[in-house]
Scaffold this active site. Sequence first.
Site, PDB file in Angstrom:
ATOM      1  CE  LYS A  59     -18.166   5.188   8.707  1.00  0.00           C
ATOM      2  NZ  LYS A  59     -19.394   4.399   8.470  1.00  0.00           N
ATOM      3  CG  ASP A  78     -20.050   0.735   8.674  1.00  0.00           C
ATOM      4  OD1 ASP A  78     -20.316   0.836   9.898  1.00  0.00           O
ATOM      5  OD2 ASP A  78     -19.487   1.635   8.032  1.00  0.00           O
ATOM      6  N   GLY A  80     -20.273   5.814  -0.084  1.00  0.00           N
ATOM      7  CA  GLY A  80     -19.498   5.030   0.855  1.00  0.00           C
ATOM      8  C   GLY A  80     -20.332   4.106   1.717  1.00  0.00           C
ATOM      9  CB  THR A 130     -24.803   9.371 -11.456  1.00  0.00           C
ATOM     10  OG1 THR A 130     -24.272   9.098 -10.149  1.00  0.00           O
ATOM     11  CG2 THR A 130     -25.134  10.844 -11.559  1.00  0.00           C
ATOM     12  CE  LYS A 185     -20.743   7.913  -6.566  1.00  0.00           C
ATOM     13  NZ  LYS A 185     -20.992   8.835  -5.431  1.00  0.00           N
TER      14      LYS A 185
END
Length: 277
Positions: A66, A103, A131, A154, A157
């Site tokens: 992707k 999506d 993603g 984490t 992110k």
Amino acid sequence: MLDQYAVFGNPIAHSKSPQIHTWFAQQTNQQLEYSAILAPEDDFEASAKSFFASGGLGANVTVPFKLDALVFADTLSPRARRAGAVNTLQKGKNNQIYGDNTDGVGLVRDLTNNLGFSLADKKVLLVGAGGAARGVIEPLLNAGVAQLKIANRTPEKAQQLVKIFHGLQPETQLTSGNWASLEANQFDLIINATSSSLAGDLPPLPDHLFTQQSLAYDLMYSQQATPFMLWAKQQGATQVADGLGMLVEQAAEAFFLWRQVRPKTKLVLERLRPKQD
């Protein structure tokens, strides 16, 4: 020759996309052929170029390509640019390749149309910041959720995603954190966007996260209930679902982009579901 479409992935033999799009074509009287293409992990570009050069009109793109498709596309839809990933390609004018991401729209349509879950004013927890998570944030915000919290092992992110999507829907409270930050919170909808289910694992979520009328949704689809779905049932989730409906709905959005005809997804879901029981 029939109009040519395909799905690119590695691995790809398991893909349900050829069956789904063949059923869409039969249902809508569209004359096309849809195949699965195993692209080399290190050379998606060559496979995609070859497909479009030989007359291909559109393609779906799945793991792990992707991001490669994002780079490959000549132009991008705004939602694909923000998602940072492309799962749908279309040959346009002057052989320009257009990249889109269906999506998130597929997820929202499955939640609202197939599962009967209204997203308006709901408190939503999105587990994971990769993603898969990034691709569904914008449509969730556009659906009018009251709160969207992105939780990740984490937290940096997750915070990065908040910065990217901040301001799209100012009335939605968009926050981030790690697992510990979820204590004493309750959510109407919890979406597992991690890859934990692929490994038969569960994100280390605390107990008591669900409200009275709640839904747990795993973006992965499986023949059996995933560990996340089993955990959610034990935790009192009113409804649990895997990502098969999202797969069908995102495919329908791609099909509409290519052919300007919208197939009836419930008929296809009914044909696929018995194979999962």
